[in-house]
Design an enzyme around this catalytic site. Structure first.
Site, PDB file in Angstrom:
ATOM      1  N   ASN A   1     -10.730   2.512   3.100  1.00  0.00           N
ATOM      2  CA  ASN A   1     -10.740   2.105   1.707  1.00  0.00           C
ATOM      3  C   ASN A   1     -11.832   1.416   0.831  1.00  0.00           C
ATOM      4  O   ASN A   1     -12.051   1.779  -0.102  1.00  0.00           O
ATOM      5  CB  ASN A   1      -9.229   1.448   1.317  1.00  0.00           C
TER       6      ASN A   1
ATOM      7  N   GLU B   1       0.779  -0.972  -0.149  1.00  0.00           N
ATOM      8  CA  GLU B   1      -0.074  -0.005   0.048  1.00  0.00           C
ATOM      9  C   GLU B   1       0.922   1.227  -0.138  1.00  0.00           C
ATOM     10  O   GLU B   1       0.526   2.402  -0.734  1.00  0.00           O
ATOM     11  CB  GLU B   1      -0.930   0.087   1.234  1.00  0.00           C
TER      12      GLU B   1
ATOM     13  N   TRP C   1     -21.331  11.566 -19.338  1.00  0.00           N
ATOM     14  CA  TRP C   1     -21.408  11.841 -18.082  1.00  0.00           C
ATOM     15  C   TRP C   1     -23.158  12.449 -17.832  1.00  0.00           C
ATOM     16  O   TRP C   1     -23.529  13.264 -18.946  1.00  0.00           O
ATOM     17  CB  TRP C   1     -20.586  12.511 -17.181  1.00  0.00           C
TER      18      TRP C   1
ATOM     19  N   TRP D   1     -16.403  11.722 -12.460  1.00  0.00           N
ATOM     20  CA  TRP D   1     -15.634  11.285 -11.461  1.00  0.00           C
ATOM     21  C   TRP D   1     -14.983  12.598 -10.649  1.00  0.00           C
ATOM     22  O   TRP D   1     -14.499  12.609  -9.248  1.00  0.00           O
ATOM     23  CB  TRP D   1     -14.397  10.339 -11.845  1.00  0.00           C
TER      24      TRP D   1
ATOM     25  N   TRP E   1      -9.550   7.832  -8.022  1.00  0.00           N
ATOM     26  CA  TRP E   1     -10.866   8.238  -8.509  1.00  0.00           C
ATOM     27  C   TRP E   1     -10.828   7.714 -10.052  1.00  0.00           C
ATOM     28  O   TRP E   1     -11.666   7.132 -10.600  1.00  0.00           O
ATOM     29  CB  TRP E   1     -11.421   9.800  -8.360  1.00  0.00           C
TER      30      TRP E   1
ATOM     31  N   TRP F   1       1.829   1.840  -3.392  1.00  0.00           N
ATOM     32  CA  TRP F   1       0.733   2.296  -4.292  1.00  0.00           C
ATOM     33  C   TRP F   1       0.727   4.112  -4.106  1.00  0.00           C
ATOM     34  O   TRP F   1       0.543   4.520  -5.066  1.00  0.00           O
ATOM     35  CB  TRP F   1      -0.725   1.888  -3.473  1.00  0.00           C
TER      36      TRP F   1
HETATM   37  P1  FAD Z   1      -3.915   1.619   5.142  1.00  0.00           P
HETATM   38  O1  FAD Z   1      -4.480   0.448   4.885  1.00  0.00           O
HETATM   39  O2  FAD Z   1      -3.201   1.435   6.629  1.00  0.00           O
HETATM   40  O3  FAD Z   1      -2.482   2.020   4.267  1.00  0.00           O
HETATM   41  C1  FAD Z   1      -1.235   2.450   4.417  1.00  0.00           C
HETATM   42  C2  FAD Z   1      -0.884   3.828   3.870  1.00  0.00           C
HETATM   43  O4  FAD Z   1      -0.822   3.346   2.334  1.00  0.00           O
HETATM   44  C3  FAD Z   1      -2.093   4.669   3.881  1.00  0.00           C
HETATM   45  O5  FAD Z   1      -2.003   5.579   4.851  1.00  0.00           O
HETATM   46  C4  FAD Z   1      -1.817   5.312   2.539  1.00  0.00           C
HETATM   47  O6  FAD Z   1      -0.649   6.547   2.634  1.00  0.00           O
HETATM   48  C5  FAD Z   1      -1.138   4.398   1.461  1.00  0.00           C
HETATM   49  N1  FAD Z   1      -2.318   3.773   0.636  1.00  0.00           N
HETATM   50  C6  FAD Z   1      -3.093   2.867   0.809  1.00  0.00           C
HETATM   51  N2  FAD Z   1      -4.071   2.509  -0.088  1.00  0.00           N
HETATM   52  C7  FAD Z   1      -3.722   3.528  -1.045  1.00  0.00           C
HETATM   53  C8  FAD Z   1      -4.240   3.763  -2.249  1.00  0.00           C
HETATM   54  N3  FAD Z   1      -5.057   2.889  -3.044  1.00  0.00           N
HETATM   55  N4  FAD Z   1      -3.570   4.819  -3.095  1.00  0.00           N
HETATM   56  C9  FAD Z   1      -2.590   5.407  -2.609  1.00  0.00           C
HETATM   57  N5  FAD Z   1      -2.048   5.070  -1.303  1.00  0.00           N
HETATM   58  C10 FAD Z   1      -2.455   4.490  -0.646  1.00  0.00           C
HETATM   59  N6  FAD Z   1      -5.549   8.292  -0.032  1.00  0.00           N
HETATM   60  C11 FAD Z   1      -5.166   9.144   0.459  1.00  0.00           C
HETATM   61  O7  FAD Z   1      -4.010   9.281   1.198  1.00  0.00           O
HETATM   62  N7  FAD Z   1      -5.622  10.572   0.076  1.00  0.00           N
HETATM   63  C12 FAD Z   1      -6.822  10.771  -0.748  1.00  0.00           C
HETATM   64  O8  FAD Z   1      -7.179  11.497  -0.991  1.00  0.00           O
HETATM   65  C13 FAD Z   1      -7.341   9.389  -1.313  1.00  0.00           C
HETATM   66  N8  FAD Z   1      -8.613   9.299  -1.949  1.00  0.00           N
HETATM   67  C14 FAD Z   1      -8.960   8.106  -2.345  1.00  0.00           C
HETATM   68  C15 FAD Z   1      -9.986   8.202  -3.136  1.00  0.00           C
HETATM   69  C16 FAD Z   1     -10.738   6.950  -3.500  1.00  0.00           C
HETATM   70  C17 FAD Z   1     -11.884   7.046  -4.604  1.00  0.00           C
HETATM   71  C18 FAD Z   1     -10.183   5.836  -3.271  1.00  0.00           C
HETATM   72  C19 FAD Z   1     -10.651   4.487  -3.617  1.00  0.00           C
HETATM   73  C20 FAD Z   1      -8.927   5.648  -2.468  1.00  0.00           C
HETATM   74  C21 FAD Z   1      -8.532   7.018  -1.960  1.00  0.00           C
HETATM   75  N9  FAD Z   1      -7.286   6.818  -1.145  1.00  0.00           N
HETATM   76  C22 FAD Z   1      -6.689   8.138  -0.856  1.00  0.00           C
HETATM   77  C23 FAD Z   1      -6.630   5.477  -0.862  1.00  0.00           C
HETATM   78  C24 FAD Z   1      -7.056   4.836   0.420  1.00  0.00           C
HETATM   79  O9  FAD Z   1      -8.352   4.894   0.546  1.00  0.00           O
HETATM   80  C25 FAD Z   1      -6.400   5.634   1.788  1.00  0.00           C
HETATM   81  O10 FAD Z   1      -5.161   5.667   1.625  1.00  0.00           O
HETATM   82  C26 FAD Z   1      -6.626   4.532   3.023  1.00  0.00           C
HETATM   83  O11 FAD Z   1      -7.958   4.403   3.131  1.00  0.00           O
HETATM   84  C27 FAD Z   1      -5.977   5.362   3.959  1.00  0.00           C
HETATM   85  O12 FAD Z   1      -6.335   4.610   5.168  1.00  0.00           O
HETATM   86  P2  FAD Z   1      -5.271   3.839   5.894  1.00  0.00           P
HETATM   87  O13 FAD Z   1      -4.148   4.939   6.395  1.00  0.00           O
HETATM   88  O14 FAD Z   1      -5.763   3.163   7.235  1.00  0.00           O
HETATM   89  O15 FAD Z   1      -4.702   2.916   4.939  1.00  0.00           O
END
Ligand code: FAD
Length: 484
Positions: free
Chosen positions: A348, A282, A313, A366, A389, A285
């Site tokens: 997420n 993650e 859209w 989107w 998105w 990612w």
């Molecule tokens: P954990 O599962 O603990 O993951 C650890 C870290 O990995 C996160 O804190 C984050 O920094 C990174 N990470 C995890 N998943 C992703 C991902 N898919 N893409 C990029 N980095 C990721 N994340 C944001 O930080 N900012 C946003 O604006 C954002 N917008 C999103 C919009 C949509 C539509 C979706 C589907 C996802 C988005 N995410 C975003 C990704 C993800 O949902 C969040 O990073 C995550 O839910 C944060 O919770 P956590 O810290 O507990 O994640």
């Protein structure tokens, strides 16, 4: 303004310009400023000018920023160098500070956002004929987003090969400690944080204040808790929105209150190591999103896949408002949107479900969803938000194909089988039996009555018929791309 002449006896100071790297530990700009041996002027600039491609910070993120700056200012006071706050166009403000203070160098973090890159370019050009240099350090990411390339020297568009190249190129380095002391400079004028009015005027932040502790110390506690309690089960736990199975480090990482290296390293120390590799993926990612934003800055507004440029859209004001307010009549979606409003954060799995409903069943652009998230997420991050998105909408890099349409009822049943998450956030459905919690419109009248639910009165009917919405989305895809 007259430039301060550097006296022979007094050493010229350096500016330590904080951006989305609001910490002292494992922060290379802080370390470089401390090691310069010069007096240090720490500064943060609130750039709410309308200079393009700068994007103004959203509402929830402003709340976070206020508290994070308070925390950073406290830590800097202890090191002997107070934080200077300035508001205005970042280019003009930095150049004015250089003039005012006679600074010989600026140490700052390197950010992948197009607005920050344009700012840095303008500053570096303006400083060319001056006695001051801009030094950019990697403070926000594990690696420089432009340095990872395919064998043919191109940017990656697909995650798995990016991730392999990333792991092959990136060398783990131990996090560096915070400096013990910074040499203070002569006093420099600062704004008062309260005058920036970053906090909301309506009482919207109660839930956020209960959930979060912005700042470096809060980030450390969050990481320690995750490593102690959840990382080993992360593989499974990360998909269950009703459990505290993820790290919730995203706002801390976004604001740079903890370095990604610290997170990478510390999760590796977890007993059992169960979810470590999945968790680190993650973090990769996050790097991938920055890599895409670096190479394709147009993704903030335009679909990465050109065949989506003319996508049909719909404009649906009522549907969009219902979605924003958590009143779609689809429980898992409403739970997510209410969690977002209350905490400035959403799980997420649920982000994917709510985004899919908006762009597919409702066929709303989107970009509208991205804008709403931008304003309401405490972790709103240009790269992660736009990339994710576009991923959900099927128009981005390595995206989920548009024709794979999440069914929010099945998603709810699979990932929230007992309805715990829905009951928490949609209390008007709390008394419904598990069998109907994700689709109350299928419940017999007597069951609804016993649970105190009156559809269309205490809880809305679905804003869209899911089967019809799905068919409409597939027809739109066919119209736009010839596929379907
Ligand atoms: P954990 O599962 O603990 O993951 C650890 C870290 O990995 C996160 O804190 C984050 O920094 C990174 N990470 C995890 N998943 C992703 C991902 N898919 N893409 C990029 N980095 C990721 N994340 C944001 O930080 N900012 C946003 O604006 C954002 N917008 C999103 C919009 C949509 C539509 C979706 C589907 C996802 C988005 N995410 C975003 C990704 C993800 O949902 C969040 O990073 C995550 O839910 C944060 O919770 P956590 O810290 O507990 O994640």
């Amino acid at each position: 303004m007259a430039r301060v002449t550097k006296s022979k006896t007094k050493q010229a100071p350096v500016l330590l310009w904080f951006r989305r790297d609001l910490r002292l530990t494992d922060q290379d700009a802080v370390a470089a400023a401390a090691e310069s041996g010069a007096p240090v002027i720490p500064v943060f600039i609130l750039d709410d000018s309308d200079r393009k491609p700068q994007r103004a910070i959203g509402g929830a993120a402003r709340w976070w920023l206020h508290h994070s700056l308070e925390s950073l200012a406290g830590s800097l006071d202890k090191l002997g160098s107070p934080l200077i706050l300035r508001r205005g166009d970042a280019v003009e403000t930095i150049l004015a500070l250089v003039q005012e203070t006679g600074a010989e160098a600026i140490h700052t973090g390197f950010m992948p956002d197009p607005g920050d890159r344009a700012t840095d370019k303008a500053i570096a050009e303006a400083l060319e004929r001056q006695d001051c240099r801009l030094h950019r350090h990697r403070t926000a990411l594990l690696h420089d987003p432009h340095k990872i390339k395919t064998q043919t020297g191109n940017p990656f568009r697909v995650f798995t090969p990016f991730s392999k190249a990333f792991e092959a190129q990136v060398h783990v380095r131990p996090p560096a400690p915070a400096p013990k002391h910074l040499i203070p400079s002569t006093q420099t004028k600062s704004d008062k944080l309260a005058d920036w009015e970053l906090l909301p005027t309506i009482p919207w932040d109660k839930g956020m204040a209960e959930e979060w502790t912005p700042g470096e110390a809060g980030a450390g506690v969050r990481l320690a808790d995750f490593v102690a309690d959840a990382v080993n089960d992360y593989e499974k736990g990360r998909d269950i929105p009703g459990d505290a199975g993820t790290s919730r480090l995203s706002p801390h990482l976004h604001w740079g209150e903890i370095s990604p290296w610290q997170v990478w390293e510390v999760v590796g120390e977890a007993k059992g190591h169960g979810g470590v590799a999945t968790y680190r993926r993650e973090l990769i990612w996050r790097e991938f999103a920055a890599h895409l934003l670096w190479h394709f800055p147009q993704i903030t507004d335009q679909p990465l896949r050109p065949e989506f440029a003319e996508f049909p859209w719909r404009e649906d004001h009522a549907g969009e408002t219902a979605w924003q307010r958590g009143q779609t009549g689809i429980p898992i979606v409403d739970a997510g949107m209410r969690e977002l409003w209350a905490l400035g954060w959403m799980h997420n799995r649920v982000r994917m479900i709510v985004a899919s409903l908006l762009v597919k069943h409702l066929l709303i652009p989107w970009k509208d969803g991205e804008n709403w998230f931008w304003d309401t997420l405490v972790d709103a991050d240009l790269a992660a938000n736009c990339v994710n998105w576009q991923w959900v909408a099927g128009c981005g890099a390595d995206a989920a194909p548009f024709f794979r349409i999440f069914n929010p009822v099945l998603q709810g049943k699979k990932f929230d089988p007992s309805g715990r998450y829905v009951r928490d956030w949609v209390p008007e459905l709390a008394k419904l039996p598990d069998a109907y919690i994700h689709e109350p419109w299928t419940a017999p009248e007597a069951v609804l009555r016993a649970a105190g639910v009156r559809l269309g009165v205490t809880y809305p009917m679905p804003v869209v018929d899911l089967a019809a919405g799905r068919a409409r989305a597939l027809a739109a895809l066919k119209q736009a791309t010839g596929r379907g």
